[in-house]
Design a protein around this motif. Structure first.
Motif, PDB file in Angstrom:
ATOM      1  N   ARG A  12     -10.849  -8.696 -42.917  1.00  0.00           N
ATOM      2  CA  ARG A  12     -11.673  -8.071 -41.886  1.00  0.00           C
ATOM      3  C   ARG A  12     -11.936  -9.115 -40.815  1.00  0.00           C
ATOM      4  NH1 ARG A  12     -15.539  -5.417 -46.360  1.00  0.00           N
ATOM      5  NH2 ARG A  12     -14.136  -3.747 -46.960  1.00  0.00           N
ATOM      6  N   LEU A  13     -11.581  -8.781 -39.595  1.00  0.00           N
ATOM      7  CA  LEU A  13     -11.710  -9.719 -38.486  1.00  0.00           C
ATOM      8  C   LEU A  13     -12.889  -9.347 -37.606  1.00  0.00           C
ATOM      9  CD1 LEU A  13      -7.950  -9.883 -37.484  1.00  0.00           C
ATOM     10  CD2 LEU A  13      -9.184 -11.380 -39.052  1.00  0.00           C
ATOM     11  N   ARG A  14     -13.354 -10.302 -36.832  1.00  0.00           N
ATOM     12  CA  ARG A  14     -14.427 -10.026 -35.869  1.00  0.00           C
ATOM     13  C   ARG A  14     -13.959  -8.964 -34.880  1.00  0.00           C
ATOM     14  NH1 ARG A  14     -14.702 -15.910 -34.232  1.00  0.00           N
ATOM     15  NH2 ARG A  14     -14.026 -14.910 -32.330  1.00  0.00           N
ATOM     16  N   ALA A  15     -14.877  -8.179 -34.402  1.00  0.00           N
ATOM     17  CA  ALA A  15     -14.552  -7.104 -33.455  1.00  0.00           C
ATOM     18  C   ALA A  15     -13.956  -7.644 -32.163  1.00  0.00           C
ATOM     19  CB  ALA A  15     -15.797  -6.283 -33.168  1.00  0.00           C
ATOM     20  N   ASP A  16     -14.333  -8.852 -31.772  1.00  0.00           N
ATOM     21  CA  ASP A  16     -13.820  -9.409 -30.511  1.00  0.00           C
ATOM     22  C   ASP A  16     -12.459 -10.096 -30.670  1.00  0.00           C
ATOM     23  OD1 ASP A  16     -14.635 -11.651 -31.910  1.00  0.00           O
ATOM     24  OD2 ASP A  16     -15.783 -12.509 -30.266  1.00  0.00           O
ATOM     25  N   ALA A  17     -11.836  -9.982 -31.837  1.00  0.00           N
ATOM     26  CA  ALA A  17     -10.541 -10.632 -32.075  1.00  0.00           C
ATOM     27  C   ALA A  17      -9.449 -10.043 -31.182  1.00  0.00           C
ATOM     28  CB  ALA A  17     -10.150 -10.528 -33.541  1.00  0.00           C
ATOM     29  N   LYS A  33     -15.649 -20.117 -47.266  1.00  0.00           N
ATOM     30  CA  LYS A  33     -16.486 -19.053 -46.716  1.00  0.00           C
ATOM     31  C   LYS A  33     -15.981 -17.659 -47.084  1.00  0.00           C
ATOM     32  CE  LYS A  33     -18.181 -21.782 -42.902  1.00  0.00           C
ATOM     33  NZ  LYS A  33     -18.483 -21.808 -41.485  1.00  0.00           N
TER      34      LYS A  33
END
Length: 46
Positions: A12-17, A33
Motif C-alpha cells: 500500500r503506497l501513499r496517496a501522493d505516490a 517499518k
C-alpha cells in the motif's frame, strides 16, 4: 503486488505516490517499518 522472498506481497503506497494502475516503478522496503497482515482476516499481525 510484488514478490518478496518468493511470496506475493501487496504494497500500500501513499496517496501522493502518483502511480497509475498498470504502471511500473521501483520499490524499496524498510522492513523495520513493515506491518504484516493476515491475508484471510485482514487483521494486523503483531
Amino acid at each position: 503486488v510484488t514478490k518478496l522472498g518468493g511470496k506475493s506481497v501487496v504494497a500500500r503506497l501513499r496517496a501522493d505516490a502518483g502511480i497509475a494502475p498498470g504502471q511500473n516503478t521501483r520499490l524499496a522496503f524498510n522492513l523495520d517499518k513493515a506491518v504484516f497482515f493476515d491475508p484471510d482476516s485482514q487483521m494486523r499481525i503483531a
